[in-house]
Structures are given as C-alpha cells and as structure tokens.
Motif scaffolding. Structure first.
Motif, PDB file in Angstrom:
ATOM      1  N   GLU A 185     -59.272 -81.238 -52.129  1.00 48.25           N
ATOM      2  CA  GLU A 185     -59.278 -82.506 -51.404  1.00 48.25           C
ATOM      3  C   GLU A 185     -58.458 -82.378 -50.128  1.00 48.25           C
ATOM      4  OE1 GLU A 185     -57.935 -86.302 -49.910  1.00 48.25           O
ATOM      5  OE2 GLU A 185     -56.619 -84.865 -50.908  1.00 48.25           O
ATOM      6  N   ALA A 186     -57.336 -81.652 -50.211  1.00 41.37           N
ATOM      7  CA  ALA A 186     -56.520 -81.415 -49.019  1.00 41.37           C
ATOM      8  C   ALA A 186     -57.289 -80.599 -47.988  1.00 41.37           C
ATOM      9  CB  ALA A 186     -55.222 -80.707 -49.400  1.00 41.37           C
ATOM     10  N   LEU A 187     -58.008 -79.586 -48.452  1.00 44.73           N
ATOM     11  CA  LEU A 187     -58.832 -78.772 -47.545  1.00 44.73           C
ATOM     12  C   LEU A 187     -59.845 -79.653 -46.822  1.00 44.73           C
ATOM     13  CD1 LEU A 187     -60.438 -75.322 -48.285  1.00 44.73           C
ATOM     14  CD2 LEU A 187     -61.816 -77.154 -47.312  1.00 44.73           C
ATOM     15  N   ASP A 228     -48.936 -84.392 -47.049  1.00 44.16           N
ATOM     16  CA  ASP A 228     -48.403 -85.617 -46.440  1.00 44.16           C
ATOM     17  C   ASP A 228     -49.287 -85.955 -45.243  1.00 44.16           C
ATOM     18  OD1 ASP A 228     -47.008 -87.613 -45.105  1.00 44.16           O
ATOM     19  OD2 ASP A 228     -45.050 -86.767 -45.562  1.00 44.16           O
ATOM     20  N   LYS A 229     -50.277 -86.783 -45.497  1.00 45.80           N
ATOM     21  CA  LYS A 229     -51.287 -87.055 -44.479  1.00 45.80           C
ATOM     22  C   LYS A 229     -50.712 -87.825 -43.298  1.00 45.80           C
ATOM     23  CE  LYS A 229     -54.848 -86.925 -48.028  1.00 45.80           C
ATOM     24  NZ  LYS A 229     -55.790 -87.697 -48.861  1.00 45.80           N
ATOM     25  N   GLU A 230     -49.786 -88.711 -43.572  1.00 44.95           N
ATOM     26  CA  GLU A 230     -49.171 -89.484 -42.483  1.00 44.95           C
ATOM     27  C   GLU A 230     -48.392 -88.569 -41.540  1.00 44.95           C
ATOM     28  OE1 GLU A 230     -46.071 -93.229 -41.827  1.00 44.95           O
ATOM     29  OE2 GLU A 230     -46.861 -92.792 -43.823  1.00 44.95           O
ATOM     30  N   LEU A 249     -54.605 -78.339 -29.086  1.00 45.95           N
ATOM     31  CA  LEU A 249     -54.184 -77.046 -29.609  1.00 45.95           C
ATOM     32  C   LEU A 249     -54.812 -76.804 -30.986  1.00 45.95           C
ATOM     33  CD1 LEU A 249     -50.368 -76.850 -28.772  1.00 45.95           C
ATOM     34  CD2 LEU A 249     -52.303 -75.977 -27.454  1.00 45.95           C
ATOM     35  N   LYS A 250     -55.143 -75.563 -31.264  1.00 52.16           N
ATOM     36  CA  LYS A 250     -55.636 -75.212 -32.589  1.00 52.16           C
ATOM     37  C   LYS A 250     -54.486 -75.255 -33.581  1.00 52.16           C
ATOM     38  CE  LYS A 250     -59.590 -72.536 -30.998  1.00 52.16           C
ATOM     39  NZ  LYS A 250     -60.319 -71.252 -31.069  1.00 52.16           N
ATOM     40  N   VAL A 251     -54.819 -75.523 -34.834  1.00 54.25           N
ATOM     41  CA  VAL A 251     -53.772 -75.690 -35.846  1.00 54.25           C
ATOM     42  C   VAL A 251     -54.128 -74.927 -37.115  1.00 54.25           C
ATOM     43  CG1 VAL A 251     -52.575 -77.330 -37.341  1.00 54.25           C
ATOM     44  CG2 VAL A 251     -53.047 -77.938 -34.950  1.00 54.25           C
ATOM     45  N   THR A 252     -53.146 -74.155 -37.588  1.00 52.18           N
ATOM     46  CA  THR A 252     -53.192 -73.548 -38.916  1.00 52.18           C
ATOM     47  C   THR A 252     -52.304 -74.364 -39.841  1.00 52.18           C
ATOM     48  OG1 THR A 252     -53.508 -71.297 -38.046  1.00 52.18           O
ATOM     49  CG2 THR A 252     -52.583 -71.492 -40.270  1.00 52.18           C
ATOM     50  N   CYS A 253     -52.843 -74.760 -40.988  1.00 60.27           N
ATOM     51  CA  CYS A 253     -51.983 -75.282 -42.043  1.00 60.27           C
ATOM     52  C   CYS A 253     -51.412 -74.071 -42.756  1.00 60.27           C
ATOM     53  CB  CYS A 253     -52.763 -76.169 -43.011  1.00 60.27           C
ATOM     54  SG  CYS A 253     -51.745 -76.829 -44.361  1.00 60.27           S
TER      55      CYS A 253
END
Length: 210
Positions: free
Chosen positions: A136-138, A104-106, A118-122
């Motif tokens: 593509e998500a990566l 969900d890109k939005e 801040l750093k972010v982990t998906c």
C-alpha cells in the motif's frame, strides 16, 4: 542498468565513476545509515558529477536513529531540500514513518512539495514499514510521483535471503516505480544478485571495484 554508488564524501567519487558507477547517492555519517552531507561536500560533488553527466541523489536525513521526525526536524529537512534544489542535483533520498511503523504520508507530502520537480528515492526507511503495509505504501509513493524505492527486502537477512520477497515487490511495482536493491550488494556478489532478483537497479558503498 543503474549502478548507484553510495558516497560518504567526495573523496571516492572520481574513482567510483571511473570504475563504472553511473549514479551517486551522496550522504554523510554512514555509521548511522547516512545523514545529509555538508554544503561544501554537496557543491564539490555536484560540480564534478555534472561534468561527467552523472546524476546525484542527496540523502535528506537530519540524524541517525529512527525515521519518525518532529516538526523541527521536518523544517530542517525542508531547508536542506531547498539547498539541493539551488545547487541543481538530480534528486533526493528520504523517508518518513509514523510511530506505528507506517509511511508518514503527511510528512512525505510536505517534503515532496518542497522537492518540486526533483526526483525522489524513498530510502531504506521503507524496510521498516510493517510488511503488511508495504505494498500500500508503494502504491501511495507511485501516486505521488516518487520514482524509486531503495530496499534490502527487509531489516534482516541478506539480499539473496530476501530475493523471493523482493521479486514479489518488483512484480507488484510492475514498472511503475524502480526497485533499487541495496544493503550488502557489492561488485563481487552483483552477478549472483542479478541472477536471482528481477531488477537492473543496484546500490552500495562497494557496488564497483575501485
């Protein structure tokens, strides 16, 4: 090498760091895969880890279940991100999906904007993205300055079962984003996992022997 200890509360953090963990993912309610920890737990953990120069990433997830969030839930997540920014943690862990099983890109952009520097982990929401959409998500995550993906290599099997796919994902990442391997990785099987998967980034509740 990143050895990220997944902590459900503050209690085990000191011993885990003594045993060699060098990053903490802090959450609550591991029975449902982790939710956002309380303010008190967060403050105590951040103060302790800062004293030992160990970074903390905080789970931003208002509930268990799926990763499809309502507008109200996204507002809650934004407030929790503000709390984390105020406390001074290194980073966050979150992931948002659509009903169709895509990133969900939005929603992600909304939370990333709140996260600021801040750093972010998906987190392992990534494993629930349809496989044909994952690369593509990566690429999208890389383009939006997410620095880490926590993955088991899929929703089924063991990490070693998924080694070929994980290695393919790591090759596609090509150093642009860290692939943090978790879900069943522990201090006992870590040597074997390291031998078969081309990463130096590992995550788990039993990632160190304490």
């Amino acid at each position: 090498m990143i050895i990220e200890f997944c902590a459900e509360n503050f209690t085990d953090v000191p011993e885990a760091l003594d045993a060699g963990a060098n990053r903490v993912e802090l959450c609550d309610n591991l029975a449902v895969g982790g939710t956002t920890p309380s303010l008190g737990v967060l403050k105590a953990s951040q103060q302790y880890c800062a004293g030992r120069n160990v970074p903390i990433r905080v789970m931003i997830r208002p509930r268990g279940g799926d990763f499809v969030y309502s507008a109200v839930e996204l507002e809650m997540m934004q407030e929790d991100i503000k709390m984390c920014r105020d406390i001074g943690v290194e980073g966050l862990a979150f992931g948002c999906l659509t009903e169709a099983g895509e990133l969900d890109k939005e929603a992600m952009q909304l939370l990333l904007s709140e996260a600021g520097n801040l750093k972010v982990t998906c987190h392992m929401a990534f494993d629930h993205i349809t496989p044909e959409q994952q690369k593509e998500a990566l690429d999208w995550l890389v383009d939006h300055d997410v620095d880490c993906i926590l993955t088991h290599g899929g929703v089924d099997g063991t990490v070693l079962d998924n080694a070929a796919y994980l290695n393919d994902l790591i090759e596609h990442a090509d150093g642009r984003i860290d692939i943090l391997v978790g879900g069943g990785v522990n201090y006992q099987n870590l040597p074997d996992v390291r031998q078969h998967i081309a990463t130096e980034n590992f995550h788990g509740t039993k990632i160190v022997d304490y």
